[in-house]
Design an enzyme around this catalytic site. Structure first.
Site, mmCIF file in Angstrom:
data_model
loop_
_atom_site.group_PDB
_atom_site.id
_atom_site.type_symbol
_atom_site.label_atom_id
_atom_site.label_comp_id
_atom_site.label_asym_id
_atom_site.label_seq_id
_atom_site.Cartn_x
_atom_site.Cartn_y
_atom_site.Cartn_z
ATOM 1 N N HIS A 119 0.814 -1.201 0.000
ATOM 2 C CA HIS A 119 0.000 0.000 0.000
ATOM 3 C C HIS A 119 0.856 1.263 0.000
ATOM 4 C CE1 HIS A 119 -3.139 -2.750 1.421
ATOM 5 N NE2 HIS A 119 -4.034 -1.797 1.257
ATOM 6 N N GLN A 268 9.360 26.557 3.362
ATOM 7 C CA GLN A 268 9.585 25.394 2.504
ATOM 8 C C GLN A 268 11.058 24.992 2.514
ATOM 9 O OE1 GLN A 268 8.022 26.011 -1.432
ATOM 10 N NE2 GLN A 268 9.044 24.244 -2.293
#
Length: 280
Positions: A119, A268
């Site tokens: 997954h 960021q």
């Protein structure tokens, strides 16, 4: 009339103050978005962009790669309301909503390959309802993952993130893979399913963790906790995911993605160069 007005006011106040995974009023609808921190590869739902095709499965969003028959990356939000009592359904199945003519991997595609059906968005992160859990078993949320990588290293990281959420946090998670060639139970391979599914060489994950609350983007700063992990897709991998800690920037350099594009540039840049040191 006065009683009716008071009742309406109380009802409105209650609808705003519901807790759990913080139900949002109109001004905060962007919170909890599965793509809150940006679209890493500028994926679009355009058939001409088949190897960077944007799919919204409600419980996660992904960039799908038609040529590799698997996702490039998957992005989702995790909070306390996502964690319930639903049992793992194990109903692996093709995504029949893929565009006409695209190959649909199914439960047989991985048989005898030596790789797990790994997954991206984990079953354990979507246990609130059967529909939520079932969505994680669509085959376009799956990659060929070395069994020890999937069952130990990544499972331990997934559990760590869920435990953080159970202690009053929420998480924004992006997971992806790149390259070709991994070593599974049967040895090295670059493809499975008669060449239709690429075996990635590297599997990575980025996690942004913040205390549960509102206005999530505005609450992220240079001190926010981030985890970046990049593992080889190799069955001899260590069980300890901390051995594969890296920077977000190094993942961006390897993939060409921009993983935190929704944040102000100074924040960021600070987060992209942080190294996770562990802790609760």
């Amino acid at each position: 009339m006065r009683f009716k007005f008071l009742a309406l006011c109380l009802l409105a106040a209650a609808s705003i103050s519901i807790t759990g995974c913080k139900q949002k009023h109109e001004a905060q609808l962007n919170d909890n978005s599965n793509l809150l921190f940006g679209n890493p590869s500028n994926a679009t739902a355009n058939l001409l962009n088949a190897d960077n095709y944007l799919i919204d499965h409600k419980y996660y969003i992904e960039s799908y790669n038609k040529d590799k028959s698997e996702p490039n990356w998957v992005s989702w939000h995790l909070c306390s309301a996502d964690l319930g009592e639903t049992d793992r359904l194990n109903n692996f199945r093709p995504d029949e909503t893929l565009p006409d003519g695209w190959y649909e991997a199914d439960n047989n595609s991985y048989k005898r390959s030596g790789f797990d059906k790994g997954h991206n968005c984990p079953s354990g992160d979507r246990t609130s309802t059967p529909d939520a859990n079932s969505a994680t078993f669509l085959m376009d949320n799956i990659i060929p993952q070395a069994p020890n990588n999937n069952q130990h290293t990544w499972e331990h990281l997934e559990s760590y993130c869920r435990n953080k959420v159970k202690r009053g946090n929420e998480a924004y998670i992006i997971m992806g893979a790149y390259g070709s060639g991994g070593t599974g139970r049967n040895g090295y391979a670059t493809v499975i399913d008669n060449g239709r599914i690429t075996v990635p060489a590297h599997i990575w994950k980025v996690v942004i963790i913040i205390p549960e609350g509102d206005d999530d983007l505005a609450r992220v700063d240079e001190d926010t906790q981030v985890i970046a992990v990049n593992t080889p897709n190799d069955n001899s991998i260590s069980n300890n995911w901390m051995n594969y800690i890296c920077t977000i920037k190094s993942i961006e350099d390897a993939t060409g993605y921009n993983l935190l594009s929704a944040l102000p540039l100074p924040v960021q840049q600070a987060l992209e160069n942080k190294i996770f040191r562990g802790g609760n």
